[in-house]
Design an enzyme around this catalytic site. Sequence first.
Site, short mmCIF file in Angstrom:
data_model
loop_
_atom_site.label_atom_id
_atom_site.label_comp_id
_atom_site.label_asym_id
_atom_site.label_seq_id
_atom_site.Cartn_x
_atom_site.Cartn_y
_atom_site.Cartn_z
N LYS A 203 0.98 -1.41 -0.16
CA LYS A 203 -0.08 -0.28 0.61
C LYS A 203 0.38 0.74 -0.13
CE LYS A 203 -3.90 2.05 2.40
NZ LYS A 203 -4.84 1.78 3.57
N LYS A 255 -1.90 -2.08 -3.68
CA LYS A 255 -3.17 -0.30 -3.78
C LYS A 255 -2.33 0.59 -3.79
CE LYS A 255 -6.59 1.82 -1.23
NZ LYS A 255 -6.95 1.62 0.36
#
Length: 332
Positions: A203, A255
């Site tokens: 992330k 992500k």
Amino acid sequence: MTTYGSFPGTRPRRLRSSPVMRRMVAETRLHPADLILPAFVREGVSEPVPIGAMPGVVQHTRDSLKKAAAEAVAAGVSGIMLFGVPEESKKDGLGTPGTDPDGILQVALRDVRAEVGDDLLVMSDLCLDETTDHGHCGVLDSEGRVDNDATLERYAEMAQVQADAGAHVVGPSGMMDGQVGVIRDALDQIGREDVAILAYTVKYASAFYGPFREAVGSSLQGDRKTYQQDPANVRDSLRELALDLEEGADMVMVKPAGPYLDILARVADASDVPVAAYQISGEYSMIEAAAEKGWIDRDRAIMESLTGIRRAGARNILTYWATEVAQKLKEQ
């Protein structure tokens, strides 16, 4: 006209000659089961609230969320990832609504499970950012820094409460060191070995989260660069992957998706568990905004972006277009 025998002898265009030919030889296919729908539910509203920065996406009421879940089931979508948006007055430094059995996310989990049962994987965002008054993903120490280990204690509590509320899958997204192991242990302690962990393994501290801040009513002060990853780094992602797998992640996620297809491909090659990718708010909003201006073909851009993510190695894709795309795929 001069001829040169059979030159060119190899003609790749033969396999692009018609729609049915292109469909037959396609190397990458999208299926409704590949898709997961992220959804927001807001406490204290009587009508869905449009999110200005994400045209077509809303903060749901409890009732409209149940309807969205049922539509996802009908379209063949595999899962719904829930994000709770509590009333502002209920936020505090510890993110108390995140562990309150009557907090909006836990209430929504019970609602959706009652609506769809096991026909849809009901997933819960496991993070404190929506519930803290400072907007960070963890508890702050006396100097205003995110305290990793104190935050893990809160995550353990959240995992147990979310499991009790009906989550099939929990999605720890805070990027705290050791979060997967602590959550797995917390779930096993209450006999919930059946609850899976979809780890937000990779992330990045991305500019593309911008519209999401509005979606969850973020109270963020500062940034998250001390715990989310530096966009310049690759090895860091593979290190995070190894750690999450060792700690017991059942699935892993990258992500954002589109700007990090190279990372997604590396993670997919190295992982022995299913890999998901989250097509985040900024990716969604850019396509919607450009389409609204008439600069791109909306439907083609959506499908091309999702195909690229799938081609890079994602087994599953979290996308705000999940139900719409799944419906179109079923019609083909």
